[in-house]
Write an enzyme that holds these catalytic residues in place. Structure first.
Site, mmCIF file in Angstrom:
data_model
loop_
_atom_site.group_PDB
_atom_site.id
_atom_site.type_symbol
_atom_site.label_atom_id
_atom_site.label_comp_id
_atom_site.label_asym_id
_atom_site.label_seq_id
_atom_site.Cartn_x
_atom_site.Cartn_y
_atom_site.Cartn_z
ATOM 1 N N CYS A 115 -76.403 12.945 111.118
ATOM 2 C CA CYS A 115 -75.576 11.814 110.679
ATOM 3 C C CYS A 115 -75.313 10.795 111.788
ATOM 4 O O CYS A 115 -74.974 9.645 111.509
ATOM 5 C CB CYS A 115 -74.262 12.308 110.095
ATOM 6 S SG CYS A 115 -74.506 13.360 108.672
ATOM 7 N N HIS A 252 -69.700 5.965 109.884
ATOM 8 C CA HIS A 252 -70.533 6.854 109.074
ATOM 9 C C HIS A 252 -69.713 7.262 107.852
ATOM 10 O O HIS A 252 -68.540 7.616 107.977
ATOM 11 C CB HIS A 252 -70.929 8.080 109.898
ATOM 12 C CG HIS A 252 -71.511 9.171 109.069
ATOM 13 N ND1 HIS A 252 -72.542 8.944 108.179
ATOM 14 C CD2 HIS A 252 -71.208 10.498 108.969
ATOM 15 C CE1 HIS A 252 -72.838 10.084 107.577
ATOM 16 N NE2 HIS A 252 -72.042 11.032 108.028
ATOM 17 N N ASN A 282 -72.548 10.480 101.129
ATOM 18 C CA ASN A 282 -72.952 10.651 102.532
ATOM 19 C C ASN A 282 -74.484 10.613 102.598
ATOM 20 O O ASN A 282 -75.149 11.539 102.141
ATOM 21 C CB ASN A 282 -72.408 11.982 103.051
ATOM 22 C CG ASN A 282 -72.726 12.215 104.516
ATOM 23 O OD1 ASN A 282 -73.586 11.540 105.094
ATOM 24 N ND2 ASN A 282 -72.059 13.171 105.122
HETATM 25 O O1 UT7 Z 1 -71.766 13.846 107.712
HETATM 26 C C1 UT7 Z 1 -71.662 14.874 108.642
HETATM 27 C C2 UT7 Z 1 -70.291 15.278 108.850
HETATM 28 N N1 UT7 Z 1 -69.773 15.886 107.655
HETATM 29 C C3 UT7 Z 1 -68.510 15.690 107.386
HETATM 30 O O2 UT7 Z 1 -67.874 14.933 108.077
HETATM 31 C C4 UT7 Z 1 -67.878 16.478 106.267
HETATM 32 C C5 UT7 Z 1 -66.544 16.976 106.735
HETATM 33 N N2 UT7 Z 1 -65.831 17.774 105.774
HETATM 34 C C6 UT7 Z 1 -65.330 17.272 104.633
HETATM 35 O O3 UT7 Z 1 -65.531 16.140 104.295
HETATM 36 C C7 UT7 Z 1 -64.425 18.169 103.806
HETATM 37 O O4 UT7 Z 1 -64.087 19.319 104.557
HETATM 38 C C8 UT7 Z 1 -65.067 18.613 102.461
HETATM 39 C C9 UT7 Z 1 -65.141 17.423 101.506
HETATM 40 C C10 UT7 Z 1 -66.447 19.181 102.700
HETATM 41 C C11 UT7 Z 1 -64.219 19.677 101.797
HETATM 42 O O5 UT7 Z 1 -62.871 19.223 101.631
HETATM 43 P P1 UT7 Z 1 -61.651 20.144 102.068
HETATM 44 O O6 UT7 Z 1 -60.426 19.456 101.678
HETATM 45 O O7 UT7 Z 1 -61.850 20.467 103.521
HETATM 46 O O8 UT7 Z 1 -61.844 21.396 101.151
HETATM 47 P P2 UT7 Z 1 -62.054 22.906 101.570
HETATM 48 O O9 UT7 Z 1 -63.416 23.129 102.123
HETATM 49 O O10 UT7 Z 1 -60.873 23.333 102.370
HETATM 50 O O11 UT7 Z 1 -61.988 23.600 100.147
HETATM 51 C C12 UT7 Z 1 -60.787 23.591 99.361
HETATM 52 C C13 UT7 Z 1 -61.031 24.300 98.043
HETATM 53 C C14 UT7 Z 1 -61.683 25.660 98.213
HETATM 54 O O12 UT7 Z 1 -61.112 26.535 97.286
HETATM 55 P P3 UT7 Z 1 -60.027 27.615 97.741
HETATM 56 O O13 UT7 Z 1 -60.712 28.463 98.779
HETATM 57 O O14 UT7 Z 1 -58.875 26.822 98.296
HETATM 58 O O15 UT7 Z 1 -59.710 28.337 96.484
HETATM 59 C C15 UT7 Z 1 -63.119 25.402 97.844
HETATM 60 O O16 UT7 Z 1 -63.780 26.534 97.330
HETATM 61 O O17 UT7 Z 1 -61.913 23.531 97.235
HETATM 62 C C16 UT7 Z 1 -62.981 24.346 96.775
HETATM 63 N N3 UT7 Z 1 -64.180 23.537 96.605
HETATM 64 C C17 UT7 Z 1 -64.464 22.872 95.470
HETATM 65 N N4 UT7 Z 1 -63.817 22.794 94.295
HETATM 66 C C18 UT7 Z 1 -64.376 22.012 93.350
HETATM 67 C C19 UT7 Z 1 -65.125 23.279 97.511
HETATM 68 N N5 UT7 Z 1 -66.069 22.446 96.992
HETATM 69 C C20 UT7 Z 1 -65.659 22.181 95.727
HETATM 70 C C21 UT7 Z 1 -66.176 21.405 94.690
HETATM 71 N N6 UT7 Z 1 -65.515 21.325 93.533
HETATM 72 N N7 UT7 Z 1 -67.332 20.681 94.826
#
Ligand code: UT7
Length: 325
Positions: A115, A252, A282
């Site tokens: 990225c 980005h 992204n």
């Molecule tokens: O481009 C390169 C760099 N990449 C980035 O900068 C990405 C950085 N990370 C992010 O943008 C965020 O961490 C994400 C968008 C990937 C995830 O958001 P988050 O608020 O950090 O969510 P999380 O990973 O803490 O997940 C929260 C909950 C989980 O459920 P539990 O364990 O709390 O029950 C996940 O299983 O959301 C769940 N979850 C989803 N639910 C519905 C994860 N993906 C999904 C989904 N739909 N697609």
């Protein structure tokens, strides 16, 4: 003191025709429009057609940038294509772009910083220009991340899309002050200790397969906000400017919440941040030149404006480039 600066002569971008909505993603994995929008700000993404390769997207973006610049591909000295999703393991996709554009001299190569690839590529081209070895460079970010997504993994497949963006750089004389047009300073970083937080589980010398993207999103998020704010300040400090001097932040586009976090840390009003993640998702190395092209073509970015480009990605890699339009 007179110095050589790389100024941007033209920008271009291309998005594949197929638009995939969040609603369509709910038919592939257990997710919802509400979750995707509230956690990421993404509404839709573009996916390349089956027969559309990264180089095809790159060529279209490059042609548009050359057209805006009003220059012929033959007068380019260098092409650097940032991509983590090349057409083939080798040759470089940049060689395919070079041939398609009809450029038979100079040199072309790919750059891999995921990225952060576009920021790395821009800094690399700028250094060739400042060294006096290159007068005109084409810098492209192009990706087909849809090809490395695991459509059974809801935590990653909803986040990424395909696209390409390009800029044409040209050597111009500057006074050596921050009033000069062109790239004023670039700062690159990596820290390989974090390579297992965002990676692809395949490759020619490990599995012999292409593999799928894997990410520990929450950990990447945490590092992203800290590293990005730090590299932005490092860039501003290097030329004696402050966030108040910025006209535009062109980040980005990984997650709207990361963009908000970075701009908040910098005390930058949201109106100064170019946000395209909602429509583009992204697109890795393509996201900055895509956002840049949108804001140039809709008239937001004007001559003399101070722009800050920043990115963070797998590796980890991160970096920023400060330039005056
Ligand atoms: O481009 C390169 C760099 N990449 C980035 O900068 C990405 C950085 N990370 C992010 O943008 C965020 O961490 C994400 C968008 C990937 C995830 O958001 P988050 O608020 O950090 O969510 P999380 O990973 O803490 O997940 C929260 C909950 C989980 O459920 P539990 O364990 O709390 O029950 C996940 O299983 O959301 C769940 N979850 C989803 N639910 C519905 C994860 N993906 C999904 C989904 N739909 N697609």
């Amino acid at each position: 003191m007179k110095i050589i600066r790389s100024i941007v002569r033209g920008t271009g971008s291309y998005l594949p025709k197929r638009i995939v909505t969040n609603e369509e993603m709910t038919r592939m994995v257990d997710t919802s429009d509400e979750w995707i929008v509230s956690r990421t700000g993404i509404n839709v993404r573009h996916f390349a057609a089956d027969d559309e390769k990264t180089s095809d997207l790159a060529i279209k973006a490059a042609e548009r940038a050359l057209e805006m610049a009003g220059i012929d591909a033959e007068s380019l000295d260098m092409i650097v294509l940032a991509t983590a999703t090349p057409d083939q393991t080798f040759p470089a996709s940049a060689a395919t772009v070079q041939a398609a554009l009809g450029m038979t001299s100079g040199f072309a190569f790919d750059m891999q910083a995921v990225c952060s690839g576009f920021v790395y590529a821009l800094a690399t081209a700028d250094n060739f220009i400042k060294a006096g070895q290159v007068k005109r460079a084409l810098v492209i970010g192009a990706e087909t991340f849809s090809r490395i997504l695991d459509f059974e993994d809801r935590t990653t497949c909803v986040l990424f899309g395909d696209g390409a963006g390009a800029v044409v750089l040209e050597a111009h004389e500057g006074k050596g002050t921050s009033d000069d047009r062109g790239i004023l300073t670039s700062h690159l970083h990596s820290d390989g200790r974090y390579r297992d937080l965002l990676y692809v589980d395949g490759g020619p010398s490990s599995t012999g397969t292409v593999g799928h993207l894997r990410m520990k999103g929450r950990d990447v998020f945490r590092h992203a906000v800290v590293n990005l704010a730090s590299v932005v300040n490092e860039s501003l400090d290097a030329v004696g400017l402050t966030a108040d001097d910025l006209d535009w932040l062109i980040p980005h586009q990984a997650n709207k919440r990361i963009l908000d976090g970075t701009s908040r840390k910098l005390g930058l009003p949201p109106e100064k941040v170019v946000v395209t993640v909602g429509k583009h998702s992204n697109t890795s190395a393509a996201s900055i030149p895509l956002a840049l092209d949108v804001a140039v073509r809709d008239g937001r970015i004007k001559e003399g404006d101070l722009l800050l480009l920043e990115a963070m990605g797998g590796g980890f890699t991160w970096g920023a480039s400060l330039l005056r339009w």
